[in-house]
Design a protein around this motif. Sequence first.
Motif, short mmCIF file in Angstrom:
data_model
loop_
_atom_site.label_atom_id
_atom_site.label_comp_id
_atom_site.label_asym_id
_atom_site.label_seq_id
_atom_site.Cartn_x
_atom_site.Cartn_y
_atom_site.Cartn_z
N LEU A 1 -6.91 -7.61 6.56
CA LEU A 1 -5.85 -8.36 7.67
C LEU A 1 -5.98 -7.77 8.91
O LEU A 1 -5.96 -7.93 10.21
N ILE A 2 -6.72 -6.39 9.56
CA ILE A 2 -6.58 -5.79 10.78
C ILE A 2 -7.59 -6.78 11.11
O ILE A 2 -7.76 -7.11 12.62
N LYS A 3 -8.53 -7.30 10.55
CA LYS A 3 -9.86 -8.21 11.06
C LYS A 3 -9.58 -9.84 11.72
O LYS A 3 -9.93 -10.16 12.47
N ILE B 1 3.14 -1.96 -5.91
CA ILE B 1 3.26 -2.92 -5.47
C ILE B 1 3.36 -2.68 -3.99
O ILE B 1 4.72 -2.45 -3.42
N GLY B 2 2.34 -2.85 -3.12
CA GLY B 2 2.61 -2.09 -1.35
C GLY B 2 2.19 -3.14 -0.35
O GLY B 2 1.43 -4.50 -1.27
N SER B 3 2.69 -2.98 -0.04
CA SER B 3 1.94 -4.32 1.61
C SER B 3 1.84 -3.25 2.72
O SER B 3 2.03 -2.49 2.87
N VAL B 4 1.12 -4.53 3.31
CA VAL B 4 0.45 -4.04 4.92
C VAL B 4 0.77 -5.25 5.42
O VAL B 4 0.77 -6.34 5.44
N LEU B 5 1.89 -4.66 7.24
CA LEU B 5 1.88 -5.56 7.69
C LEU B 5 1.29 -5.02 9.22
O LEU B 5 1.32 -3.84 9.21
N VAL B 6 0.19 -6.17 9.52
CA VAL B 6 -0.34 -5.98 10.80
C VAL B 6 -0.78 -6.77 11.37
O VAL B 6 -0.61 -7.56 11.57
N THR B 7 0.31 -6.04 13.37
CA THR B 7 0.77 -7.01 14.47
C THR B 7 -0.28 -6.25 15.16
O THR B 7 -0.38 -5.41 16.13
#
Length: 172
Positions: free
Chosen positions: A164-166, A84-90
């Motif tokens: 998430l980037i888009k 289980i991995g996460s991605v955080l885009v700011t």
Amino acid sequence: MMKLILGSASRSRRQILSEMGYQFTVLSADIDEEIRIEKPEELVVALAHEKVVIHDGVIRKKPTTSEGARKFIQGYSQSHASTIGSVLVTNMKSCVRMEGWDKSEVYFHKIPDEVIDSLIEEGSVFYVAGGLLVEHPLTSPLVESIVGTMDSVMGLPKELTEKLIKASLQES
């Protein structure tokens, strides 16, 4: 022109982001990976740039000893592990944050003791969650199947990252 910063020193995350065609700068986050949260989905979001491996309902982080690595890898033999991995885009311009998590499962054939010994001796297993190296030349032939994607197992799900980037750019 959009600039990307990867907040992780992970070699596999750098590889995946490069495969996606992005140019980026690496600024590794100094975070406490020993945070205690029981739900894996919440834990990876709290860690924001990390991946955890689940085996028999237990969260496995990076092994710290040869005995721990051996126990982890033997446990995957003729069994499976979930990542289980996460991605955080700011978006630094608008301060918009988008986050999400992704799960995959890896099923293995029997992992011979000599393979486990070689992996431990080489040392790479100490740098990945759960000592899980599905892309390694010694273990990849022993992968029976993956439910999900290899990039998700390796720590950066391409589809989620792109989404998430888009989304972060649309919100600015």
